[in-house]
Write an enzyme that holds these catalytic residues in place. Sequence first.
Site, PDB file in Angstrom:
ATOM      1  CG  LEU A   6      -1.900   1.168   1.330  1.00 32.58           C
ATOM      2  CD1 LEU A   6      -2.894   1.157   0.188  1.00 32.58           C
ATOM      3  CD2 LEU A   6      -2.610   1.162   2.673  1.00 32.58           C
ATOM      4  CG  ASP A   7      -0.707   4.610   0.147  1.00 35.57           C
ATOM      5  OD1 ASP A   7      -1.301   4.582  -0.951  1.00 35.57           O
ATOM      6  OD2 ASP A   7      -1.283   4.836   1.214  1.00 35.57           O
ATOM      7  CB  ALA A   8       5.100   0.908  -0.702  1.00 31.39           C
TER       8      ALA A   8
END
Lengths: 295, 295, 295, 295
Positions: D239-241
Site C-alpha cells: 500500500l502506497d509504496a
Amino acid sequence: MSAPEVPTFDVPNTATLTISCPDQRGIVAAVSQFLHNHGANIIHSDQHSTDPSGGTFFMRMEFFMRDLDVARDQFEGAFQQVVAQPFGMEWQINYATQPKKMALLVSRYDHCFLDLLWRKRRGELNVDIPLVISNHEDMRRDAEMFGIPFHVVKVTKENKAEAEAEQVALMHEAGADFAVLARYMQILSGDFLRQFGRPVINIHHSFLPAFIGANPYRAAFNRGVKLIGATSHYVTEELDAGPIIAQDVIPVTHRETPDTLMRMGRDVERQVLARAVKAHVEDRVLVYGNKTVVF
Amino acid sequence: MSAPEVPTFDVPNTATLTISCPDQRGIVAAVSQFLHNHGANIIHSDQHSTDPSGGTFFMRMEFFMRDLDVARDQFEGAFQQVVAQPFGMEWQINYATQPKKMALLVSRYDHCFLDLLWRKRRGELNVDIPLVISNHEDMRRDAEMFGIPFHVVKVTKENKAEAEAEQVALMHEAGADFAVLARYMQILSGDFLRQFGRPVINIHHSFLPAFIGANPYRAAFNRGVKLIGATSHYVTEELDAGPIIAQDVIPVTHRETPDTLMRMGRDVERQVLARAVKAHVEDRVLVYGNKTVVF
Amino acid sequence: MSAPEVPTFDVPNTATLTISCPDQRGIVAAVSQFLHNHGANIIHSDQHSTDPSGGTFFMRMEFFMRDLDVARDQFEGAFQQVVAQPFGMEWQINYATQPKKMALLVSRYDHCFLDLLWRKRRGELNVDIPLVISNHEDMRRDAEMFGIPFHVVKVTKENKAEAEAEQVALMHEAGADFAVLARYMQILSGDFLRQFGRPVINIHHSFLPAFIGANPYRAAFNRGVKLIGATSHYVTEELDAGPIIAQDVIPVTHRETPDTLMRMGRDVERQVLARAVKAHVEDRVLVYGNKTVVF
Amino acid sequence: MSAPEVPTFDVPNTATLTISCPDQRGIVAAVSQFLHNHGANIIHSDQHSTDPSGGTFFMRMEFFMRDLDVARDQFEGAFQQVVAQPFGMEWQINYATQPKKMALLVSRYDHCFLDLLWRKRRGELNVDIPLVISNHEDMRRDAEMFGIPFHVVKVTKENKAEAEAEQVALMHEAGADFAVLARYMQILSGDFLRQFGRPVINIHHSFLPAFIGANPYRAAFNRGVKLIGATSHYVTEELDAGPIIAQDVIPVTHRETPDTLMRMGRDVERQVLARAVKAHVEDRVLVYGNKTVVF
C-alpha cells in the site's frame, strides 16, 4: 583535530562539450560516435533545437575522460576536423580539473557576495576567485577573510572611463574568465563589456522585464504586486535587457514596505544569482540572440 | 443511491464586517466592544494600517451572529451611529447566508470558466451564478450542464456601445453583485464599468506589470523569461492596470514555444483567478488607490 | 569611510503581547480596551481559536508604547489584574528594545550557522548571540570573526551527562533565552531540556514526519521521492517529534545522489531555520500540545 | 458558428523510443547512428545512468518519422537485431498517432476525474479513454457528458475477487493500456494487478512516505505540519509504496481543519495526478526497482 565531515569537493576527471550549429540530421550520431571512438564515456547529454525543421541546434555532453586514447590537443583537433567543421559548429570543451576564474564586483550589499564566497568555500561552485573589485571599502574584511585580493576602484561620473579601464586591466591580469556583479551598483558601459570581452553576469532585483532600472522594490510597492522577484542575466549594453539565465519570485502581501521588500528580496536574489553562476560554471548556459538555453 | 461522501457546503451563521477609515487610536477597542455588547462572537480579525502614524486603517472581522441581541437592521443602524460615524468609517457587513451573485463573462477558452463552475458546484465558492454572458456559442453546453442561463451578446467594433449596454442590462436584471472575466477577450469600456457600477475581476495571462496587453505568452517567449505567470485584478479603465488581487508564476525553460507556454499557463491562470474570486467573495479584499489589502 | 548604505536595524519602541486562554466572549474587546485606555496603539493583531465554541484562544498584539501612561511594571501588573486573571490567561509581553538572547549549538556543517550569524549582522534578526557551543573546533574562526564567544564541549557516550550539564551551565551563565541547534549532530537528552528549561529550536533535514532520524537524504534517495525538505521544530524528548514551526521543500529528480541531495538541501535547511528563528524571536509562535500557532 | 480559437491537438508524426540496459560504452552512438541511418531525425534525447561505472542505463529519444526508409515492422525488427540485442536492451517504441488507451477508476470525489476529462478534451493529454469504472453511480452524468462508457462495479468485502475480475475483464475488453485511479477508494489486490498486467497510476493525498494509508489529511492535521501534499505513483501490492512519479505540496497554517485541508488538497491532487499521467502518456517514466526516472 579530526577532519571535517563536510566532503571535500571532488572534481572528477570529466569534460563538457557544448555545441551550437544549424540544425541538420546526424549531429547526435556524429558527436557520440566520435566520443565513443576516442574512449570517452558520455555521462549526461542534453540537446535542444529552436526548430527541428531548420533552426539552431544546441548540445551539451558531459563525459568521462579517463580512457581518452589521445592527448587533449589531438582530441580537440580531431574533433574540429572530423565533426565540428562538416557541421559548421561553434563549440568548446571545458575540463572540470581547470576551474573557471570568476571576478567578483560588489558595492555595499553583502548578501550575494557572501553567498558566493560561502558556496565556493563549501565546494558547491567549481571556480577560482582571483579578485574582488569594489567601489567601496566595506567588503574588504570579508574578502580577505576568504583570502581573496580586494581592489577598490572608485567610480565617479568624471573618471568612469579610466576607472573601467582599470577594472578591466585588473580582471585581465588576474586571468578572469567571467565576471559576476554581486549587487554592484554601477552601470557598465559598452566599452567595459567590449574590452573585457568575456561574459558578465548580473543580478537584478526584480522579475524582469517588470521594473527595469533603479529602485525596483519601490516600483513593486507602488504597483501593489503580490510577488517580488530577482533575475540573473548576462549583461549587455542595453540596461537590464540581456539574456536571462535564472529567475525566481516569492509571495508578498500588502503588509510590506519598500524596506521590508528589500529585506525579503535578498533571499531570492542570492539564490537566483547562485543558480545562474553555477549553471554558467558548469557550461549549462548557451546564448542565442537575446535568450538562453539552460541545460 | 446513498448520499455522496462530499460534504455539502455548510454556510454557517456568520457575518463579515469590513472597515476603512483614517488611522486613529481606539478603533479596535470600539469595534470589538460594540460586537461584544451585541452578542456577536469574533472568529477572525485582521487589521492593517498603511502608516500607523496617520495613514488609512483597514479591518476585517468575521463573527458568529447566533446570539445577536437585535435584528440586523437595528444592529447595522446602531453600528453606524455608535462606531462608524465617530471614526469616519466606510464599512459594510455581509452575511454568509446571502451569497453574492457572480456574473461570468467568457469567450472561447474554457479552463477558467469550468474551474469556477466546478468550484461553485463542490461548495468551494459561496456564490450564486445567475448568468453567463459570452460573445460566442462555444460554452453554452457547459453552462447549461451546470443549469446556468447562457446569453450570447455579439460584440463588434460597430455595435460595441449597444452590446455593452445589453450586457450591463442583463447583469443588472440578474442582480449581479460583481462580474468575473473568465478569459473574456474583449476590452471593457469606461462606460461599461460606470454603468455596471460594481466590481469586475479579470485574469490576465502574465505577471503584471510585465507583458501588458495582447499576446503575453508570445511576449514572454520573445523575452526568454524563465517564469510565466498570471495576475487577477479589478478592472479599471486603464488596460491591465487595476488593483492586483492575486498573482502566481510557474517555471518554464527554453524548450517551450508560445503554444506550450499558453498550455502550461492555463493551470496557473485558473488557480490565480479562483484564489482572487474566493478572496473577493469572502470580503477579504479592500481596495485603496490602485492597490489592495488582501486579508 | 562613509557610512554603509545598508540601513541600521531600527528597533522601534514596540511591544508584543501574546495570550492563550480558554475561548470565551469578550476577550478581544477587553484586551484592546485595556491597551487603548493606557495609551498603547495597536499595530498588528492576530487571533486564532482551536474551536470557536469552546477551544483554546490565542492572540498576538503588537503595539506602540510611546504614550504609555504608566511604567512597564504597573502596566503589566494592571493587565494581570484587570484582564488576564478574569479570563484565565497565560500571557507575556516582550519589548523590542530588549532582544532575546540566542545560544547557538553547531557541529561541522556551516550553512545554517553562518546564515543566522549573517542575518543577525545585517539586522534581520533582533537577537543577541551571547555564545556558540560546539563539539568541534571547526566553527571557531567564523564565530570569532563575528565577535561571539565560542565554547567547545566534547560529547561522548561516556561523558554525555556531564557534557550536557556543562552546556546548560554555559547557556544559563550567558543568560540565553532560547537555543538553536544549527545542525548540531547530537541528540539532546530529556535532562538537558528540563535543566535548560527554555525553548530549543532544531532544523531537521527532511519533511517531517517523513524520514525521522539519521540520514534522511539517504532515506529520501532510497524511496525515490521527487521533493526533499526541511523542518524546523521545537525539541522535545521524542526524537524529531516536537511542535513544527516551519517547513519547506524543493523539487528533485532521479539525477540526484544522496550527496547532491545533501548539497541541495542546505539551501532549504537554512531558509527554513531562519524563518522559524525569526518567528520565534518576534513572538509569533504559540505552542499548544504538539502543535504550533504561527502568527 | 465559427471554429473555436482553441487549437485542435496536433499529433505530429513522431515516435518515442525508450531503452533500459546495463550501462556500457557506445550506447548513445549506436542508437543515434541507427536512427540517423534510417532517416529518423532526433528531436529530444534524454539519458540517465544509475552509476556510470556499471549501473543501469536509461534513454528516451523522440524522433520525427517522416522520412523513415522502411516500414515500422522492419524498422523495429532491425533495431532489435542491430542495436537492442547486442546491448541487452529492454525497449519499446510508441507512436504519437496511436494514443494510449486509459481506463479511469473513480469513486465519489470528482476533482481528479473531471480534471483528466477536461485535459483530454482540450488536447493536453494524447490519450483515448475507452471506459470509466466506478463503485458508485455519482460520476455517470459527467462521464456520459464526455461520451465515455460508464460502468458501475460494486465492490464489497464479500464479492471483491469477482468484482475485480469483472473490472479487469472490462478493461481488457476495452483494450486499456493503463489505468488511473482518480481518487478510487478501494485497495487493489495483487491479483488485480497481475491479471490486468499493465501500469496502474494512483494519486495519494499526502506527501509520501508521510501519512501512508487512510485519512492522511486528518493525520497531517494531528501532526501539525505546515505543508500538505499529494503523490502520484504506480500501484504495487504494498500500500502506497510503489514507484513515485510526481509529488507536490502547498503551504498550510494552523488555521486549517481536516476539512479545509481536504478542500485545499484537491488542487494539488489534480495537478500532481495530471502531471504524472501526462509523463506516463508521453513515455517519460521508466521504472527501476521501486523508483522512477522521469525524463
